[in-house]
Design a protein around this motif. Structure first.
Motif, PDB file in Angstrom:
ATOM      1  N   GLU A 231       0.816  -1.215   0.000  1.00  0.00           N
ATOM      2  CA  GLU A 231       0.000   0.000   0.000  1.00  0.00           C
ATOM      3  C   GLU A 231       0.853   1.270   0.000  1.00  0.00           C
ATOM      4  OE1 GLU A 231      -3.242  -0.052  -0.346  1.00  0.00           O
ATOM      5  OE2 GLU A 231      -3.230  -2.240  -0.384  1.00  0.00           O
ATOM      6  N   ALA A 233       2.279   4.327  -1.811  1.00  0.00           N
ATOM      7  CA  ALA A 233       1.970   5.069  -3.036  1.00  0.00           C
ATOM      8  C   ALA A 233       3.251   5.421  -3.791  1.00  0.00           C
ATOM      9  CB  ALA A 233       1.198   6.335  -2.678  1.00  0.00           C
ATOM     10  N   HIS A 236       4.437   2.486  -5.934  1.00  0.00           N
ATOM     11  CA  HIS A 236       3.631   2.322  -7.144  1.00  0.00           C
ATOM     12  C   HIS A 236       4.001   3.372  -8.184  1.00  0.00           C
ATOM     13  CE1 HIS A 236       0.832  -0.877  -6.007  1.00  0.00           C
ATOM     14  NE2 HIS A 236       0.793  -0.343  -4.777  1.00  0.00           N
ATOM     15  N   TYR A 237       4.290   4.584  -7.720  1.00  0.00           N
ATOM     16  CA  TYR A 237       4.672   5.644  -8.651  1.00  0.00           C
ATOM     17  C   TYR A 237       6.016   5.320  -9.301  1.00  0.00           C
ATOM     18  CZ  TYR A 237       5.499  10.347 -10.451  1.00  0.00           C
ATOM     19  OH  TYR A 237       5.723  11.419 -11.282  1.00  0.00           O
ATOM     20  N   LYS A 254      -1.710   1.629 -15.191  1.00  0.00           N
ATOM     21  CA  LYS A 254      -2.344   0.921 -14.076  1.00  0.00           C
ATOM     22  C   LYS A 254      -1.612   1.246 -12.754  1.00  0.00           C
ATOM     23  CE  LYS A 254      -3.630  -3.746 -12.643  1.00  0.00           C
ATOM     24  NZ  LYS A 254      -3.598  -5.202 -12.994  1.00  0.00           N
ATOM     25  N   SER A 255      -0.280   1.221 -12.772  1.00  0.00           N
ATOM     26  CA  SER A 255       0.493   1.537 -11.565  1.00  0.00           C
ATOM     27  C   SER A 255       0.320   3.004 -11.176  1.00  0.00           C
ATOM     28  CB  SER A 255       1.974   1.235 -11.787  1.00  0.00           C
ATOM     29  OG  SER A 255       2.161  -0.140 -12.059  1.00  0.00           O
ATOM     30  N   ARG A 257      -2.373   4.918 -11.784  1.00  0.00           N
ATOM     31  CA  ARG A 257      -3.714   5.089 -11.228  1.00  0.00           C
ATOM     32  C   ARG A 257      -3.746   4.634  -9.759  1.00  0.00           C
ATOM     33  NH1 ARG A 257      -6.101   2.054 -14.444  1.00  0.00           N
ATOM     34  NH2 ARG A 257      -6.698   3.599 -16.034  1.00  0.00           N
ATOM     35  N   ARG A 258      -3.073   3.533  -9.457  1.00  0.00           N
ATOM     36  CA  ARG A 258      -3.048   3.048  -8.071  1.00  0.00           C
ATOM     37  C   ARG A 258      -2.299   4.018  -7.162  1.00  0.00           C
ATOM     38  NH1 ARG A 258      -5.729   0.783  -4.181  1.00  0.00           N
ATOM     39  NH2 ARG A 258      -4.446  -0.477  -2.734  1.00  0.00           N
ATOM     40  N   ALA A 259      -1.219   4.632  -7.640  1.00  0.00           N
ATOM     41  CA  ALA A 259      -0.458   5.579  -6.826  1.00  0.00           C
ATOM     42  C   ALA A 259      -1.264   6.844  -6.555  1.00  0.00           C
ATOM     43  CB  ALA A 259       0.847   5.934  -7.531  1.00  0.00           C
ATOM     44  N   ASP A 261      -4.559   7.086  -6.531  1.00  0.00           N
ATOM     45  CA  ASP A 261      -5.670   6.762  -5.623  1.00  0.00           C
ATOM     46  C   ASP A 261      -5.200   6.763  -4.164  1.00  0.00           C
ATOM     47  OD1 ASP A 261      -7.357   6.559  -7.767  1.00  0.00           O
ATOM     48  OD2 ASP A 261      -7.182   4.364  -7.937  1.00  0.00           O
ATOM     49  N   LEU A 262      -3.980   6.240  -3.919  1.00  0.00           N
ATOM     50  CA  LEU A 262      -3.465   6.202  -2.557  1.00  0.00           C
ATOM     51  C   LEU A 262      -2.994   7.581  -2.070  1.00  0.00           C
ATOM     52  CD1 LEU A 262      -1.402   2.884  -2.773  1.00  0.00           C
ATOM     53  CD2 LEU A 262      -3.547   3.233  -1.545  1.00  0.00           C
TER      54      LEU A 262
END
Length: 294
Positions: A231, A233, A236-237, A254-255, A257-259, A261-262
């Motif tokens: 989890e 961020a 992921h970035y 995709k990675s 977008r997840r970063a 969101d967090l």
């Protein structure tokens, strides 16, 4: 019978003696007459009063002597107590010199001579000695190795520094600096070879590989870090940036977008990040990064 001559001699002698006796008697009379006129008649003393008179005379004489001694002692003390008189200096003999005739003195100003100024010449700067062929080649090789070292490519820099030291051992100044950088590059490679264990160490190593251009190694390190901290961020970035450099657009979006969101604040960083340039032509990137403008 006595002769007539003897009789005559007796007569003469008798006459001379009578004359002499008469003369002496007359002179005695004169002397006695003079004394009687000058001297007073002495009083006769009894023989019993002569002794005390002599004693009294002696006592008087002793007293007078004692008084005279006292007087002399006082005079001597007075003379000793008196200060000695100042001795007057002896007069100097005056020498009469002939008078000098008055001469007219003309005062003139002194002539000031100017000393010449010392002009200091600027030191002549000698041109620096030109390097020899080996020195120039060693410097060029050192600059190339230092560029790889500054980029973080320690393996390539180590190889270049080793080649420089082996090829130009006579250029002592350049080879000494090359040995220093060679030791630093070896120590960095040893630390890199030791695999990190925690997520933060893996992320830091991934960032180093990303800056060096080793995108595959950076992607592997970020993926290993996510396994320990899924989890995070920023991890992921970093994975999105390494995938974008490798050309994997879908997985990079995709990675990213997840970063976002967090941690939505990463949008400001994504707008200016050069590692994400391959994603800017995709419309989905515009929606993800600039969604706050709508």
């Amino acid at each position: 019978m006595s002769s007539p001559v003897a009789k005559s001699v007796k007569r003469l002698t008798s006459r001379s003696t009578s004359r002499h006796s008469s003369a002496t008697s007359s002179s005695r009379k004169r002397v006695l007459a003079g004394r009687s006129t000058r001297l007073k008649p002495a009083t006769k003393r009894s023989p019993a009063g002569k002794a005390p008179a002599r004693k009294a005379a002696k006592v008087v004489a002793r007293k007078q002597k004692a008084k005279s001694r006292i007087v002399l002692a006082k005079r001597q003390n007075a003379k000793a107590s008196k200060k000695p008189k100042k001795q007057t200096p002896a007069r100097r003999s005056v020498v009469v010199r002939p008078k000098k005739t008055a001469t007219r003195v003309i005062k003139t100003k002194p002539i000031l001579r100017r000393t010449p100024l010392l002009i200091r010449k600027a030191p002549v700067s000698m041109p620096p000695p030109q390097p020899t062929h080996d020195e120039a080649a060693a410097l060029a090789a050192f600059e190339a190795a230092h560029k790889e070292f500054a980029r973080g490519r320690f393996a390539d820099a180590r190889n270049l520094f080793r080649a420089l030291v082996e090829k130009f051992p006579a250029v002592s100044e350049v080879t000494a600096r090359a040995r220093t950088y060679l030791a630093v590059a070896d120590s960095r490679l040893r630390t890199e070879m030791a695999p990190p264990r925690d997520a933060d160490s893996l992320y830091d190593r991934g960032v180093i590989e990303l800056n060096r251009g080793e995108y595959v190694a950076a992607q592997e390190l970020f993926e290993r870090a996510l396994k320990r901290e899924p989890e995070a961020a920023h991890i992921h970035y970093g994975l999105a940036a390494s995938r974008a450099r490798l050309g994997a657009i879908d997985t990079a979006l995709k990675s990213l977008r997840r970063a976002l969101d967090l941690q939505p604040k990463l949008r400001i960083r994504a707008q200016r990040d050069h590692d994400l340039n391959p994603l800017r032509s995709d419309p989905e990137f515009e929606q993800l990064v600039f969604a706050s403008r709508d």
